[in-house]
Design a protein around this motif. Structure first.
Motif, mmCIF file in Angstrom:
data_model
loop_
_atom_site.group_PDB
_atom_site.id
_atom_site.type_symbol
_atom_site.label_atom_id
_atom_site.label_comp_id
_atom_site.label_asym_id
_atom_site.label_seq_id
_atom_site.Cartn_x
_atom_site.Cartn_y
_atom_site.Cartn_z
ATOM 1 N N TRP A 1 0.837 -1.200 0.000
ATOM 2 C CA TRP A 1 0.000 0.000 0.000
ATOM 3 C C TRP A 1 0.873 1.250 0.000
ATOM 4 C CZ3 TRP A 1 -0.746 3.539 4.258
ATOM 5 C CH2 TRP A 1 -1.821 4.419 4.094
ATOM 6 N N CYS A 2 0.546 2.166 -0.886
ATOM 7 C CA CYS A 2 1.265 3.448 -0.951
ATOM 8 C C CYS A 2 0.858 4.309 0.238
ATOM 9 C CB CYS A 2 0.912 4.165 -2.258
ATOM 10 S SG CYS A 2 1.389 5.903 -2.308
ATOM 11 N N SER A 3 1.835 4.732 1.036
ATOM 12 C CA SER A 3 1.546 5.600 2.178
ATOM 13 C C SER A 3 1.855 7.063 1.881
ATOM 14 C CB SER A 3 2.343 5.155 3.413
ATOM 15 O OG SER A 3 3.730 5.337 3.189
ATOM 16 N N CYS A 4 2.595 7.325 0.800
ATOM 17 C CA CYS A 4 3.008 8.708 0.512
ATOM 18 C C CYS A 4 1.984 9.469 -0.318
ATOM 19 C CB CYS A 4 4.366 8.716 -0.195
ATOM 20 S SG CYS A 4 4.297 8.227 -1.937
ATOM 21 N N GLY A 5 1.140 8.747 -1.048
ATOM 22 C CA GLY A 5 0.111 9.384 -1.871
ATOM 23 C C GLY A 5 0.584 9.761 -3.267
ATOM 24 N N PHE B 1 -1.650 1.247 -4.579
ATOM 25 C CA PHE B 1 -0.398 0.529 -4.356
ATOM 26 C C PHE B 1 0.843 1.367 -4.668
ATOM 27 C CE2 PHE B 1 -3.590 -2.734 -5.602
ATOM 28 C CZ PHE B 1 -3.812 -3.185 -4.318
ATOM 29 N N CYS B 2 1.939 0.975 -4.061
ATOM 30 C CA CYS B 2 3.227 1.646 -4.232
ATOM 31 C C CYS B 2 3.766 1.421 -5.638
ATOM 32 C CB CYS B 2 4.205 1.071 -3.213
ATOM 33 S SG CYS B 2 5.890 1.679 -3.396
ATOM 34 N N ASP B 3 4.290 2.483 -6.261
ATOM 35 C CA ASP B 3 4.972 2.332 -7.550
ATOM 36 C C ASP B 3 6.410 2.843 -7.478
ATOM 37 O OD1 ASP B 3 4.788 5.085 -7.576
ATOM 38 O OD2 ASP B 3 3.825 5.214 -9.543
ATOM 39 N N GLY B 4 6.896 3.057 -6.258
ATOM 40 C CA GLY B 4 8.276 3.509 -6.082
ATOM 41 C C GLY B 4 8.422 5.022 -6.009
ATOM 42 N N SER B 5 7.317 5.752 -6.173
ATOM 43 C CA SER B 5 7.392 7.219 -6.196
ATOM 44 C C SER B 5 7.775 7.831 -4.851
ATOM 45 C CB SER B 5 6.057 7.810 -6.634
ATOM 46 O OG SER B 5 5.725 7.381 -7.931
ATOM 47 N N HIS B 6 7.754 7.049 -3.792
ATOM 48 C CA HIS B 6 8.075 7.566 -2.460
ATOM 49 C C HIS B 6 9.567 7.822 -2.274
ATOM 50 C CE1 HIS B 6 8.645 3.171 -2.184
ATOM 51 N NE2 HIS B 6 9.682 3.529 -1.457
ATOM 52 N N LYS B 7 10.372 7.466 -3.262
ATOM 53 C CA LYS B 7 11.842 7.526 -3.128
ATOM 54 C C LYS B 7 12.365 8.835 -2.549
ATOM 55 C CE LYS B 7 13.795 4.296 -6.370
ATOM 56 N NZ LYS B 7 13.100 4.238 -7.655
HETATM 57 FE FE1 FES Z 1 3.838 5.890 -2.138
HETATM 58 FE FE2 FES Z 1 5.687 4.001 -2.478
HETATM 59 S S1 FES Z 1 4.726 4.599 -0.645
HETATM 60 S S2 FES Z 1 4.780 5.268 -3.998
#
Ligand code: FES
Length: 79
Positions: free
Chosen positions: A24-28, A35-41
């Motif tokens: 699950w994407c937590s950063c939005g 879901f996470c696509d790596g954009s939280h980097k």
């Molecule tokens: Fe948001 Fe990974 S947690 S893209």
């Protein structure tokens, strides 16, 4: 503390499969919500792993403000 981006103000229902793990994407910022696509980097956020215990519909939080991640807890009504 860094705040997550609000992806949308309603949960995203997903048919999950027993035994499968979802991130699950937590950063939005992901373009593949919920879901996470790596954009939280570039952020201080990290995805949260969720392993389904049974086949069911899960309502994933998309406003990213839930107190019960990765699930919707109704917080989106107040954001
Ligand atoms: Fe948001 Fe990974 S947690 S893209």
């Amino acid at each position: 503390m860094e705040k997550p981006e609000i992806s949308q103000k309603s949960p995203i229902p997903v048919e999950v499969k027993k035994g499968e793990t979802y991130y699950w994407c937590s950063c939005g910022k992901s373009a593949n919500q919920p879901f996470c696509d790596g954009s939280h980097k570039e952020t201080s956020f990290a995805p949260r792993a969720f392993t389904a215990e049974k086949d069911e519909t899960v309502y994933f939080c998309a406003c990213k403000q839930t107190k019960n991640p990765p699930f919707c807890d109704g917080t989106h009504k107040n954001v």
